[in-house]
Motif scaffolding. Structure first.
Motif, PDB file in Angstrom:
ATOM      1  N   THR A 123       1.539  14.127 -22.942  1.00 58.35           N
ATOM      2  CA  THR A 123       2.451  13.352 -23.779  1.00 58.35           C
ATOM      3  C   THR A 123       3.914  13.570 -23.422  1.00 58.35           C
ATOM      4  OG1 THR A 123       0.877  13.448 -25.613  1.00 58.35           O
ATOM      5  CG2 THR A 123       3.166  12.908 -26.167  1.00 58.35           C
ATOM      6  N   PHE A 124       4.294  14.800 -23.109  1.00 57.79           N
ATOM      7  CA  PHE A 124       5.719  15.124 -23.015  1.00 57.79           C
ATOM      8  C   PHE A 124       6.223  15.382 -21.593  1.00 57.79           C
ATOM      9  CE2 PHE A 124       4.421  16.472 -27.354  1.00 57.79           C
ATOM     10  CZ  PHE A 124       5.143  15.496 -28.040  1.00 57.79           C
ATOM     11  N   HIS A 145      13.158   9.492 -24.086  1.00 55.81           N
ATOM     12  CA  HIS A 145      12.431   8.351 -24.634  1.00 55.81           C
ATOM     13  C   HIS A 145      11.225   8.839 -25.424  1.00 55.81           C
ATOM     14  CE1 HIS A 145      14.763   5.304 -22.607  1.00 55.81           C
ATOM     15  NE2 HIS A 145      14.569   5.902 -21.435  1.00 55.81           N
ATOM     16  N   LYS A 146      10.910   8.126 -26.493  1.00 58.26           N
ATOM     17  CA  LYS A 146       9.708   8.473 -27.251  1.00 58.26           C
ATOM     18  C   LYS A 146       8.482   8.250 -26.377  1.00 58.26           C
ATOM     19  CE  LYS A 146      11.455   7.625 -31.913  1.00 58.26           C
ATOM     20  NZ  LYS A 146      11.300   6.850 -33.163  1.00 58.26           N
ATOM     21  N   PRO A 147       7.449   9.080 -26.560  1.00 54.70           N
ATOM     22  CA  PRO A 147       6.237   8.911 -25.752  1.00 54.70           C
ATOM     23  C   PRO A 147       5.617   7.534 -25.956  1.00 54.70           C
ATOM     24  CG  PRO A 147       6.199  11.002 -26.931  1.00 54.70           C
ATOM     25  CD  PRO A 147       7.346  10.229 -27.480  1.00 54.70           C
ATOM     26  N   GLU A 148       4.958   7.068 -24.913  1.00 51.80           N
ATOM     27  CA  GLU A 148       4.272   5.778 -25.009  1.00 51.80           C
ATOM     28  C   GLU A 148       3.181   5.832 -26.069  1.00 51.80           C
ATOM     29  OE1 GLU A 148       1.714   2.757 -22.112  1.00 51.80           O
ATOM     30  OE2 GLU A 148       2.985   4.328 -21.234  1.00 51.80           O
ATOM     31  N   TYR A 149       2.464   6.954 -26.105  1.00 51.59           N
ATOM     32  CA  TYR A 149       1.457   7.175 -27.143  1.00 51.59           C
ATOM     33  C   TYR A 149       1.883   8.408 -27.929  1.00 51.59           C
ATOM     34  CZ  TYR A 149      -2.847   8.409 -29.530  1.00 51.59           C
ATOM     35  OH  TYR A 149      -3.760   8.724 -30.508  1.00 51.59           O
ATOM     36  N   VAL A 150       2.112   8.247 -29.220  1.00 52.74           N
ATOM     37  CA  VAL A 150       2.601   9.334 -30.057  1.00 52.74           C
ATOM     38  C   VAL A 150       1.413  10.086 -30.651  1.00 52.74           C
ATOM     39  CG1 VAL A 150       3.984   9.936 -32.082  1.00 52.74           C
ATOM     40  CG2 VAL A 150       4.711   8.060 -30.590  1.00 52.74           C
ATOM     41  N   ILE A 151       1.291  11.363 -30.314  1.00 54.00           N
ATOM     42  CA  ILE A 151       0.193  12.167 -30.840  1.00 54.00           C
ATOM     43  C   ILE A 151       0.529  12.683 -32.238  1.00 54.00           C
ATOM     44  CG2 ILE A 151      -0.609  12.857 -28.556  1.00 54.00           C
ATOM     45  CD1 ILE A 151       0.772  15.569 -28.980  1.00 54.00           C
ATOM     46  N   GLY A 152      -0.474  13.132 -32.953  1.00 50.21           N
ATOM     47  CA  GLY A 152      -0.262  13.713 -34.271  1.00 50.21           C
ATOM     48  C   GLY A 152       0.323  15.107 -34.183  1.00 50.21           C
ATOM     49  N   ASP A 153       0.906  15.561 -35.276  1.00 50.30           N
ATOM     50  CA  ASP A 153       1.498  16.897 -35.270  1.00 50.30           C
ATOM     51  C   ASP A 153       0.528  17.970 -35.751  1.00 50.30           C
ATOM     52  OD1 ASP A 153       1.453  16.354 -37.981  1.00 50.30           O
ATOM     53  OD2 ASP A 153       3.629  16.495 -38.259  1.00 50.30           O
ATOM     54  N   VAL A 154      -0.734  17.605 -35.949  1.00 49.80           N
ATOM     55  CA  VAL A 154      -1.794  18.557 -36.248  1.00 49.80           C
ATOM     56  C   VAL A 154      -2.896  18.358 -35.213  1.00 49.80           C
ATOM     57  CG1 VAL A 154      -3.515  19.344 -37.925  1.00 49.80           C
ATOM     58  CG2 VAL A 154      -1.274  18.554 -38.718  1.00 49.80           C
ATOM     59  N   LEU A 155      -3.165  19.391 -34.425  1.00 50.36           N
ATOM     60  CA  LEU A 155      -4.162  19.321 -33.362  1.00 50.36           C
ATOM     61  C   LEU A 155      -5.218  20.402 -33.585  1.00 50.36           C
ATOM     62  CD1 LEU A 155      -1.791  18.914 -30.261  1.00 50.36           C
ATOM     63  CD2 LEU A 155      -3.054  17.111 -31.435  1.00 50.36           C
ATOM     64  N   ASP A 156      -6.471  20.003 -33.509  1.00 47.64           N
ATOM     65  CA  ASP A 156      -7.570  20.962 -33.724  1.00 47.64           C
ATOM     66  C   ASP A 156      -7.559  22.053 -32.667  1.00 47.64           C
ATOM     67  OD1 ASP A 156      -8.564  19.754 -35.983  1.00 47.64           O
ATOM     68  OD2 ASP A 156      -9.971  18.477 -34.892  1.00 47.64           O
ATOM     69  N   TRP A 157      -7.869  23.245 -33.106  1.00 43.63           N
ATOM     70  CA  TRP A 157      -7.857  24.436 -32.252  1.00 43.63           C
ATOM     71  C   TRP A 157      -9.284  24.833 -31.913  1.00 43.63           C
ATOM     72  CZ3 TRP A 157      -3.535  27.223 -30.634  1.00 43.63           C
ATOM     73  CH2 TRP A 157      -3.767  28.478 -30.076  1.00 43.63           C
TER      74      TRP A 157
END
Length: 215
Positions: free
Chosen positions: A163-164, A128-140
């Motif tokens: 998320t997963f 199932h898709k996550p309830e809250y979809v995060i972005g595919d760019v995350l600050d490091w």
């Protein structure tokens, strides 16, 4: 199985993973060797990083231990992206996303200055898709690499676990390094199993987990 819960095992994941029951893990988050013979500025190296013979059998086992319809996230090095993609697909995974982690500093310099990390989002079956979809760019955020030459910051691992994986689910990292993924899992109330080949890094991760367990 219960002997492995909430611990990090010193061993080869190709020998340890077969001891786990099929479909017993909810989520895999891992940062395996990139197969590039990496050496940090201080001379530290990553075990098994001088070859990729382990790559396909490791992901075959990762696929086997994952629950039906579940996720895995694997960091990888761009120079061997074709081998990683082939290993995922040979195991049965679908590649369903790509994550980028831009850095505010240069970690290495060659023809280009290296200023990002990357990871693949993999699916076993059709989760199932996550309830809250995060972005595919995350600050490091720079970890300092004090515990391991390729230590990942908790700030990027926490949203991946949250998320997963399912609340209370079992998170596995077959290439645990300094144990950052395990710390992230535990802080979010997940059970965890870690595997680390190198005795030195296993000791560092074990100490870290023990110290952070104290009140």
């Amino acid at each position: 199985m219960t002997a492995f819960l909430n611990t990090i095992i010193n061993g080869d994941c190709l020998k340890v993973l077969p001891q786990l029951p099929a479909r017993s893990v909810n989520f895999v988050l891992t940062d395996p060797p990139y197969g590039i013979s990496y050496q940090a500025r201080d001379g530290r190296t990553v075990p098994n990083d001088d070859n990729t013979d382990w790559l396909e059998p490791a992901f075959a086992e990762i696929y086997r231990v994952l629950e039906r319809h579940s996720y895995a996230v694997s960091f990888y090095g761009w120079a061997k992206a074709d081998l990683f993609l082939a290993a995922y697909r040979a195991a049965g995974f679908r590649v369903i996303g790509h994550l980028a982690f831009p850095k505010r500093y240069t970690s290495r310099s060659g023809y280009l200055r290296g200023q990002h990390e990357c990871a693949h989002l993999l699916a076993k079956g059709y989760p199932h898709k996550p309830e809250y979809v995060i972005g595919d760019v995350l600050d490091w955020t720079y970890s300092g690499n004090k515990l391991h030459p390729t230590q990942k910051p908790l700030s990027v691992l926490l949203p991946l676990v949250e998320t997963f994986s399912k609340p209370g689910g079992l998170v596995c990292d077959p290439f645990s390094g300094s144990g950052s993924s395990l710390v992230a899992a535990r802080s979010l109330g997940r059970s965890y199993i870690g595997i680390e080949l190198d005795e030195k890094y296993h000791a560092i991760a074990s100490k870290r987990l023990a110290e952070e367990r104290r009140p």
